[in-house]
Scaffold this motif. Structure first.
Motif, short mmCIF file in Angstrom:
data_model
loop_
_atom_site.label_atom_id
_atom_site.label_comp_id
_atom_site.label_asym_id
_atom_site.label_seq_id
_atom_site.Cartn_x
_atom_site.Cartn_y
_atom_site.Cartn_z
N VAL A 196 0.93 -1.20 0.06
CA VAL A 196 0.02 -0.03 0.16
C VAL A 196 0.73 1.12 -0.03
O VAL A 196 1.97 1.00 0.66
N THR A 197 0.65 2.08 -0.99
CA THR A 197 1.68 3.43 -0.94
C THR A 197 0.98 4.35 -1.69
O THR A 197 -0.08 4.41 -2.30
N SER A 198 1.49 5.66 -1.23
CA SER A 198 1.08 6.91 -1.85
C SER A 198 2.08 7.26 -2.93
O SER A 198 2.07 8.44 -3.66
N VAL A 199 2.93 6.38 -3.54
CA VAL A 199 3.89 6.69 -4.53
C VAL A 199 3.11 7.19 -5.70
O VAL A 199 3.60 8.30 -6.30
N THR A 200 2.07 6.58 -6.25
CA THR A 200 1.45 7.12 -7.35
C THR A 200 0.90 8.39 -7.09
O THR A 200 1.24 9.14 -8.09
N GLU A 201 0.42 8.72 -6.18
CA GLU A 201 -0.23 10.12 -5.85
C GLU A 201 1.02 11.14 -5.68
O GLU A 201 0.85 12.17 -6.24
N LYS A 202 2.16 10.82 -5.27
CA LYS A 202 2.94 11.70 -5.07
C LYS A 202 3.76 11.86 -6.34
O LYS A 202 4.66 12.99 -6.40
N THR A 203 3.90 10.64 -7.32
CA THR A 203 4.99 10.79 -8.36
C THR A 203 4.39 10.49 -9.49
O THR A 203 4.85 10.92 -10.58
N GLY A 204 3.10 9.79 -9.57
CA GLY A 204 2.58 9.61 -10.93
C GLY A 204 2.91 8.39 -11.22
O GLY A 204 2.45 7.72 -12.32
N ASP A 224 2.30 -9.12 -4.28
CA ASP A 224 1.11 -9.92 -5.08
C ASP A 224 0.09 -8.83 -5.25
O ASP A 224 -0.69 -9.02 -6.35
N VAL A 225 -0.11 -7.82 -4.75
CA VAL A 225 -1.22 -6.86 -4.78
C VAL A 225 -0.55 -5.43 -4.84
O VAL A 225 0.23 -5.38 -3.52
N TRP A 226 -0.69 -4.41 -5.41
CA TRP A 226 -0.39 -3.19 -5.32
C TRP A 226 -1.62 -2.40 -4.96
O TRP A 226 -2.70 -2.32 -5.85
N MET A 227 -1.87 -1.56 -3.89
CA MET A 227 -3.02 -0.90 -3.69
C MET A 227 -2.38 0.60 -3.45
O MET A 227 -1.68 0.82 -2.64
N ASP A 228 -3.11 1.78 -4.19
CA ASP A 228 -2.93 3.01 -3.88
C ASP A 228 -3.55 3.57 -2.64
O ASP A 228 -4.73 3.35 -2.58
N LYS A 229 -2.97 4.51 -2.04
CA LYS A 229 -3.50 5.18 -1.00
C LYS A 229 -4.43 6.25 -1.43
O LYS A 229 -3.65 6.95 -2.23
#
Length: 129
Positions: A85-93, A107-112
């Motif tokens: 679980v991460t906010s990487v996508t939100e912070k970096t795209g 196994d699973v990637w989930m955006d915060k």
């Protein structure tokens, strides 16, 4: 539904752990929590876990990936499902593609922000036998 799993949650966001823990425990899961990669690795040496939920960015930007890697390197832990679980996508795209997830041992990637019910569904889909 696979109740009664031991879930390791590793995140430096205590509020996220507390919110998710309420949902997971209400579903019958036991939750072990840690706020750093070092705490997580110490916990898994002491206690068996059925699934690991890891934040990517904690004390180091790649701390969650490091924990996943360490789990995959130990024969007794290599089959533990890992949810990142991460906010990487939100912070970096930046979003990790499927091949990279496999390479990272995730196994699973989930955006915060992650809905605790969505997290519960992911755990159950990974641990149903």
């Amino acid at each position: 539904m696979s109740a009664g799993r031991r879930v390791l949650m590793v995140d430096d966001d205590v509020d996220f752990i507390d919110a998710a823990k309420l949902t997971l425990e209400a579903a019958g899961h036991e939750v072990l929590s840690a706020n750093t990669a070092a705490e997580a690795l110490a916990l898994v040496r002491e206690r068996r876990v059925d699934v690991a939920i890891l934040d990517m960015m904690m004390e180091e930007p790649d701390a969650g990936a490091m924990v996943a890697d360490r789990l995959r390197r130990r024969p007794e832990m290599e089959r533990i499902p890992v949810i990142l679980v991460t906010s990487v996508t939100e912070k970096t795209g930046y979003r990790v593609e499927r091949e990279a997830r496999e390479w990272l041992g995730i196994d699973v990637w989930m955006d915060k922000p992650v809905d605790p019910q969505e997290l519960l569904r992911a755990i159950e889909s990974l641990t149903d036998e």
